[in-house]
Design a protein around this motif. Structure first.
Motif, short mmCIF file in Angstrom:
data_model
loop_
_atom_site.label_atom_id
_atom_site.label_comp_id
_atom_site.label_asym_id
_atom_site.label_seq_id
_atom_site.Cartn_x
_atom_site.Cartn_y
_atom_site.Cartn_z
N CYS A 80 -8.94 3.33 -2.19
CA CYS A 80 -9.87 2.43 -1.51
C CYS A 80 -10.84 3.22 -0.64
CB CYS A 80 -9.11 1.39 -0.68
SG CYS A 80 -7.87 2.10 0.42
N CYS A 124 -2.52 5.74 -1.57
CA CYS A 124 -3.10 6.59 -2.61
C CYS A 124 -4.53 7.01 -2.28
CB CYS A 124 -3.06 5.88 -3.96
SG CYS A 124 -4.23 4.51 -4.08
N CYS A 149 0.84 -1.20 0.00
CA CYS A 149 0.00 0.00 0.00
C CYS A 149 0.87 1.25 0.00
CB CYS A 149 -0.91 0.00 1.23
SG CYS A 149 -1.77 1.57 1.44
S1 SF4 Z 1 -6.09 1.58 -2.95
FE1 SF4 Z 1 -5.88 1.69 -0.72
S2 SF4 Z 1 -4.76 -0.15 -0.15
FE2 SF4 Z 1 -4.47 0.10 -2.35
S3 SF4 Z 1 -2.57 1.30 -2.51
FE3 SF4 Z 1 -4.23 2.80 -2.52
S4 SF4 Z 1 -4.48 3.40 -0.37
FE4 SF4 Z 1 -3.26 1.50 -0.39
#
Ligand code: SF4
Ligand code: SF4
Lengths: 287, 190
Positions: free
Chosen positions: B34, B31, B28
């Protein structure tokens, strides 16, 4: 091609109208199915909610039964589809898991047989062409929102039969059936069904968001292929006070919708078992 | 797994979660994708990626005491969107399980009772009958009363069914539940 049909627990009870309309519609379209003999529950949320060791073993028994019947599995319920497909994929990708599952089940699990979702079969070119040629004008001018929910189209790490962000299989079925499939934002927004017993207030909030968006997009009805989405969105509206009745949006199984287009009556498609907004829909269809 | 090299520096909860979920949580890069798409975000103490960060710095009590994993609706939006292919919903399943086994209370009072009952019915009958599930689950008569108007409507509309015999080959079910539970690799063994 004949399929082993996996109905799952809901299609026998709260989603009886789904089962009835599936049987009618598949028969009308010449899609041959036989119920998978002695199938068991897919495990639903409960085999993974507390990360149990049964999460693959429980669906794997069904996959082994289909291997023995030497037919591909056809699944209508999104939740059952998700669990069976995930286990199937895991068995294909992981020979160690497969060996372990074979020893647990006590049957060979060469995963040569596929797991299909009802939507992908109904949205095949051949079936769509047949629908276009045979459909009545029952749904002419009706603005339909296709509600896919979560589990049919979101299987982590798998290719999937439809797009995860903007699935179109049901839209194509609805258009072929002579209605207008409206592009709307909440096609794949979660209805919270997995929390509907354990945290109903959370599920209700998610349903309200979906239904509000459906109102804002002036949709006449929503179609779905998931018994949990249908129930959840239907009951939430039924529980509102009756002054809201005219704001109700019928939540219709895709096969109730398609069967009607192919000439089945409201009664044959068991519309009376739907809860929200069905009287108004019936009046509209009869005028 | 890509995290293999970094394992030594990782905290024990993080390692346990990665092992049980078979997901490389340390991939992770925060970003926030999610969290942005999570339908339950507003209700959660921490977003999924915040939970991952807390795991990385070893804030075990905060991770296990958070409502995040319990409120996850298993919609898999995060799992299919994560640019690092982390099946986040699966990680939530594992965090929830560890919290439960270590005695953290679920903010959803009925959660564990419901899922345990559900599993027990599969173990014994192989199929779920919604009527008997709800009858056994709603032991509080007030609950039954509040549900009875709905129950009656469902009955009238032909959406209730009395229990059917379930799966015939009970032996095979028994075998699955017994040998799967014995299987160390599949069981979480906490
Ligand atoms: S979507 Fe969520 S779990 Fe995946 S890299 Fe981005 S912040 Fe991390
Ligand atoms: S699976 Fe859980 S954490 Fe992920 S987006 Fe859905 S509700 Fe949020």
């Amino acid at each position: 091609m004949a399929y082993s049909f996996f109905p799952g627990c809901s299609l026998d009870a709260s989603a009886k109208s789904y089962r009835t309309s599936i049987d009618w519609t598949l028969d009308a379209l010449g899609i041959e199915v036989t119920e998978l003999s002695d199938w068991n529950c897919c495990g639903a949320t409960s085999t993974h909610a507390l990360h149990t060791p049964y999460v693959d073993a429980v669906p794997a028994r069904n996959l082994a039964l289909a291997e023995a019947e030497d037919r591909d599995i056809l699944v209508a319920c999104s939740a059952c589809y998700h669990r069976l497909q995930r286990t199937h994929q895991a068995l294909v990708e992981d020979p160690v898991l497969r060996e372990r599952m074979e020893s647990i089940i006590g049957q060979p699990l060469t995963p040569k047989r596929q797991v299909y979702n009802l939507l992908e079969i109904l949205a095949s070119d051949e079936i769509l062409k047949q629908v276009q040629q045979r459909r009545t004008d029952s749904w002419k001018g009706v603005r339909v929102g296709c509600y896919y929910g979560c589990l049919a189209v979101r299987i982590p790490g798998a290719e999937g039969f439809d797009d995860t962000e903007n699935p179109m299989s049901m839209d194509r079925i609805v258009e072929a059936a002579g209605a207008e499939a409206i592009d709307w934002p909440h096609k794949t927004r979660c209805c919270g069904a997995s929390l509907s017993v354990t945290g109903p207030e959370y599920a209700e909030r998610l349903c309200d968001q979906i239904l509000e968006m459906a109102q804002r997009c002036h949709l006449d009805l929503l179609v779905t292929g998931c018994p949990f989405c249908q129930y959840n969105l239907d009951v939430v509206q039924w529980q509102r006070d009756s002054s809201q009745e005219d704001k109700s949006i019928p939540i219709v199984f895709i096969t109730q919708f398609l069967g009607t287009a192919l000439g089945a009556s409201f009664k044959e498609m068991k519309f009376a078992s739907n809860l929200a907004g069905v009287e108004a829909l019936k009046r509209r269809m009869e005028t | 797994m890509a995290t293999e090299k970094r394992r030594e520096t990782s905290t024990s909860l993080l390692r346990l979660v990665e092992d049980l979920s078979q997901q490389a949580v340390q991939r992770c890069y925060q970003c926030d994708k999610c969290a942005t798409g999570c339908p339950m975000l507003e209700q959660m103490d921490f977003s999924t990626n915040q939970l991952f960060r807390l795991m990385e710095i070893g804030a075990e009590d905060e991770v296990l005491g958070a409502n995040t994993a319990w409120l996850c609706a298993s919609c898999y939006t995060c799992s299919v969107r994560c640019p690092n292919q982390i099946d986040i919903a699966q990680v939530m399943d594992v965090v929830r399980t560890i919290a439960y086994e270590r005695g953290y209370a679920s903010p959803l009072e009925r959660f564990t009772g419901f899922h345990e009952l559900f599993l027990d019915i599969i173990r014994r009958r192989g199929r779920i009958n919604e009527v008997s599930l709800m009858a056994r689950f709603n032991t509080n008569p007030l609950d039954l009363l509040s549900q009875s108007k709905l129950g009656w409507t469902m009955f009238r509309k032909g959406r209730l069914k009395w229990p059917s015999p379930g799966v015939k080959d009970r032996k095979s079910l028994k075998r699955i539940f017994e040998s799967a539970a014995d299987n160390k690799e599949d069981s979480h063994g906490l």
